[in-house]
Structures are given as C-alpha cells and as structure tokens.
Design a protein around this motif. Sequence first.
Motif, PDB file in Angstrom:
ATOM      1  N   LEU A  36       0.826  -1.203   0.000  1.00  0.00           N
ATOM      2  CA  LEU A  36       0.000   0.000   0.000  1.00  0.00           C
ATOM      3  C   LEU A  36       0.864   1.259   0.000  1.00  0.00           C
ATOM      4  CD1 LEU A  36      -2.819  -1.015   2.521  1.00  0.00           C
ATOM      5  CD2 LEU A  36      -2.997  -0.782   0.044  1.00  0.00           C
ATOM      6  N   TYR A  37       1.972   1.230   0.756  1.00  0.00           N
ATOM      7  CA  TYR A  37       2.886   2.373   0.750  1.00  0.00           C
ATOM      8  C   TYR A  37       3.450   2.606  -0.647  1.00  0.00           C
ATOM      9  CZ  TYR A  37       3.016   2.897   5.849  1.00  0.00           C
ATOM     10  OH  TYR A  37       2.690   3.135   7.159  1.00  0.00           O
ATOM     11  N   PHE A  38       3.820   1.534  -1.333  1.00  0.00           N
ATOM     12  CA  PHE A  38       4.367   1.679  -2.673  1.00  0.00           C
ATOM     13  C   PHE A  38       3.317   2.207  -3.645  1.00  0.00           C
ATOM     14  CE2 PHE A  38       7.890  -1.257  -1.490  1.00  0.00           C
ATOM     15  CZ  PHE A  38       8.935  -0.457  -1.941  1.00  0.00           C
ATOM     16  N   ILE A  39       2.086   1.749  -3.491  1.00  0.00           N
ATOM     17  CA  ILE A  39       1.026   2.207  -4.385  1.00  0.00           C
ATOM     18  C   ILE A  39       0.769   3.698  -4.195  1.00  0.00           C
ATOM     19  CG2 ILE A  39      -1.440   2.036  -4.878  1.00  0.00           C
ATOM     20  CD1 ILE A  39      -1.224  -0.956  -4.221  1.00  0.00           C
ATOM     21  N   VAL A  40       0.719   4.119  -2.912  1.00  0.00           N
ATOM     22  CA  VAL A  40       0.388   5.518  -2.623  1.00  0.00           C
ATOM     23  C   VAL A  40       1.578   6.435  -2.864  1.00  0.00           C
ATOM     24  CG1 VAL A  40      -0.319   7.131  -0.812  1.00  0.00           C
ATOM     25  CG2 VAL A  40      -1.396   4.881  -0.978  1.00  0.00           C
ATOM     26  N   PHE A  41       2.732   6.101  -2.217  1.00  0.00           N
ATOM     27  CA  PHE A  41       3.886   7.006  -2.285  1.00  0.00           C
ATOM     28  C   PHE A  41       4.751   6.744  -3.519  1.00  0.00           C
ATOM     29  CE2 PHE A  41       2.741   7.025   2.201  1.00  0.00           C
ATOM     30  CZ  PHE A  41       2.804   8.375   2.506  1.00  0.00           C
ATOM     31  N   GLY A  42       4.873   5.480  -3.904  1.00  0.00           N
ATOM     32  CA  GLY A  42       5.733   5.172  -5.041  1.00  0.00           C
ATOM     33  C   GLY A  42       5.102   5.477  -6.371  1.00  0.00           C
ATOM     34  N   SER A  43       3.824   5.136  -6.529  1.00  0.00           N
ATOM     35  CA  SER A  43       3.160   5.317  -7.818  1.00  0.00           C
ATOM     36  C   SER A  43       2.383   6.625  -7.888  1.00  0.00           C
ATOM     37  CB  SER A  43       2.217   4.132  -8.075  1.00  0.00           C
ATOM     38  OG  SER A  43       2.935   2.908  -8.094  1.00  0.00           O
ATOM     39  N   ALA A  44       1.454   6.820  -6.958  1.00  0.00           N
ATOM     40  CA  ALA A  44       0.596   7.997  -7.032  1.00  0.00           C
ATOM     41  C   ALA A  44       1.365   9.298  -6.816  1.00  0.00           C
ATOM     42  CB  ALA A  44      -0.526   7.880  -6.001  1.00  0.00           C
ATOM     43  N   ILE A  45       2.231   9.317  -5.794  1.00  0.00           N
ATOM     44  CA  ILE A  45       2.976  10.536  -5.481  1.00  0.00           C
ATOM     45  C   ILE A  45       4.347  10.542  -6.152  1.00  0.00           C
ATOM     46  CG2 ILE A  45       3.989  11.893  -3.589  1.00  0.00           C
ATOM     47  CD1 ILE A  45       1.794  10.899  -1.788  1.00  0.00           C
ATOM     48  N   GLY A  46       4.961   9.367  -6.285  1.00  0.00           N
ATOM     49  CA  GLY A  46       6.316   9.289  -6.811  1.00  0.00           C
ATOM     50  C   GLY A  46       6.464   9.863  -8.200  1.00  0.00           C
ATOM     51  N   ASP A  47       5.443   9.704  -9.062  1.00  0.00           N
ATOM     52  CA  ASP A  47       5.523  10.235 -10.419  1.00  0.00           C
ATOM     53  C   ASP A  47       5.563  11.757 -10.443  1.00  0.00           C
ATOM     54  OD1 ASP A  47       5.476   7.669 -11.369  1.00  0.00           O
ATOM     55  OD2 ASP A  47       3.310   7.645 -11.760  1.00  0.00           O
ATOM     56  N   ARG A  48       5.119  12.378  -9.378  1.00  0.00           N
ATOM     57  CA  ARG A  48       5.097  13.841  -9.312  1.00  0.00           C
ATOM     58  C   ARG A  48       6.291  14.409  -8.538  1.00  0.00           C
ATOM     59  NH1 ARG A  48       0.065  11.752  -9.076  1.00  0.00           N
ATOM     60  NH2 ARG A  48      -1.598  12.728 -10.318  1.00  0.00           N
ATOM     61  N   MET A  49       7.119  13.532  -8.008  1.00  0.00           N
ATOM     62  CA  MET A  49       8.273  13.961  -7.218  1.00  0.00           C
ATOM     63  C   MET A  49       9.538  13.960  -8.085  1.00  0.00           C
ATOM     64  SD  MET A  49       7.538  14.678  -4.008  1.00  0.00           S
ATOM     65  CE  MET A  49       9.086  14.395  -3.141  1.00  0.00           C
ATOM     66  N   PRO A  50      10.345  14.995  -7.966  1.00  0.00           N
ATOM     67  CA  PRO A  50      11.622  14.990  -8.695  1.00  0.00           C
ATOM     68  C   PRO A  50      12.600  14.029  -8.027  1.00  0.00           C
ATOM     69  CG  PRO A  50      11.491  16.909  -7.278  1.00  0.00           C
ATOM     70  CD  PRO A  50      10.151  16.225  -7.189  1.00  0.00           C
ATOM     71  N   PRO A  51      13.625  13.589  -8.740  1.00  0.00           N
ATOM     72  CA  PRO A  51      14.642  12.718  -8.128  1.00  0.00           C
ATOM     73  C   PRO A  51      15.297  13.411  -6.931  1.00  0.00           C
ATOM     74  CG  PRO A  51      14.863  12.730 -10.509  1.00  0.00           C
ATOM     75  CD  PRO A  51      13.878  13.820 -10.174  1.00  0.00           C
ATOM     76  N   ILE A  52      15.626  12.618  -5.924  1.00  0.00           N
ATOM     77  CA  ILE A  52      16.293  13.132  -4.731  1.00  0.00           C
ATOM     78  C   ILE A  52      17.749  12.695  -4.770  1.00  0.00           C
ATOM     79  CG2 ILE A  52      16.352  13.131  -2.210  1.00  0.00           C
ATOM     80  CD1 ILE A  52      13.381  12.549  -2.212  1.00  0.00           C
ATOM     81  N   HIS A  53      18.646  13.671  -4.862  1.00  0.00           N
ATOM     82  CA  HIS A  53      20.083  13.392  -4.989  1.00  0.00           C
ATOM     83  C   HIS A  53      20.356  12.455  -6.168  1.00  0.00           C
ATOM     84  CE1 HIS A  53      20.681  15.468  -1.243  1.00  0.00           C
ATOM     85  NE2 HIS A  53      19.990  14.575  -0.553  1.00  0.00           N
TER      86      HIS A  53
END
Length: 255
Positions: A36-53
Amino acid sequence: MSFNARGAWSIYTRELMRAFRTAFQSLIAPVLTTSLYFIVFGSAIGDRMPPIHGVEYAVFIIPGLLMLTLLGETTSNSSFGIYMPRFTGTIYELLSAPVGVAETLIGFVGAAATKSLILAAVILGTAMLFVDYSIKYPVLAFGYIMLVAASFSLFGFILGIWADSFEKLGIIPVLILTPLTFLGGTFYSLDMLPEPWDTIALANPIAFLVSGLRWTFTGVADVPIAVSFGLTLGFLALCTAIIAFIFKTGWRLRE
C-alpha cells in the motif's frame, strides 16, 4: 558449563515454528502494508516527485519502508517470544534447564532475527513488482540488515522482559519506533527540511539507521555511513550489556 548447542537449537526452532503458525500476521500483513505504501507514495505521489540526490523517488523510499517494517516486526517478534513464557509461567522451566545466557539469546534473538531477514527478503521481492531497482552494495546491505535485525531483536528481548502486560508490549513499537521512523527520513531526505528542523532531525537515532541502509542501496546518505554503522554497533553492545545484567540479577525473570 559448556555451550549447550542442542538447547540453543531447540529454542531457535520452537520460536521459528511459532512464527510459521502465525504466518499471516508475521509475513503477509507487513507485505500488504508495504504494498500500500508503494502504491500511494511510489506510484501515485512518486511520479510527481523529482529525483532526490539523483535517485528516483520510488527507489529512494525503498530502504525507509524496509526499515519501517523491519524495526517494528523485529522488536515485536522478539518481545512476544520471551514475554509468553513469562506470562504462562514456563520461563521457570527455561531457567532451570541446562542452558545459559548465550544459548537463550541465540535461540530467541536468533529466531527473531531470522524471521526479520525472511521478511526483508519478501518485502524487497514485493518492491520489484512496483519499481525497477538495484542494490549498489548488496553485501553491505545484507550485513547492515543483519546488524539492525540483531540489535532490535535484543531490544525486543529487553522489552519482553520489562513488560508486565500485553498492552505494554505494543507501546514501544507502535507509539515510539513507528513515529520516529516516519520522522527519520523514510519518505524524504533530511536535507529537504528547513533550518533548524534538519538539525533537530539528527536527534532522532532512527534517522541514522534509515540513512545507513539507504547508503547501501543507493550510495546516498544524510549522515556519514561510518556514523550509522557505529551507532548501530553501539546500540547492539548496549542491549547485550543490559541483557547480561538482567540474567545476572534475575530482574523480572524470577518474579
């Protein structure tokens, strides 16, 4: 008294069998939560987040999610393993048996650490279903996961001896470890925090653990890797010393 290998093995296998009898709680439930964490943060939010370092966000959060599950499950498994003999009174059979501190720790703590390593492998396999990643330093990652699992298995052992009710068993994992892990950089880099919060965040010891594991996965860390390893080793030594004191004095074991 010489080392009783059979006694240690008996405790170890009994604790593993107990975990397999509760496979849903021990393995399936944490995997579903991680998914569920991967679905929410990895897929739903992750696509909108820029790379970190320079690291893709979905890959960046894998070590933090692994640490989140690892700390809670390791502590809970180990604490419950020693609490139940105290609760049922069978602890006196263990204390009167020809096994010493070393055999007892190898049995209980070794079983809890083994369950944690199995859980870590399952979670990493689950992560592959959501994101394509690789581990930069796999040998160091495996060693660090073992070190963390052993440390918090010892910590859980202490918690199981300290607790005098089922409610107290859940206080540390739920009310302390989980919030500290969330605040320790599970979903973000400490560098992203404004002053003075980035400095205050370093007062959270879990941040060093998350940073250390993230370095073994990606080569990126908020604190020097030597500090993370040193802090974990120090915590391992402290827990070992406390358990040695408990067995020497019989605190809570013979009450």
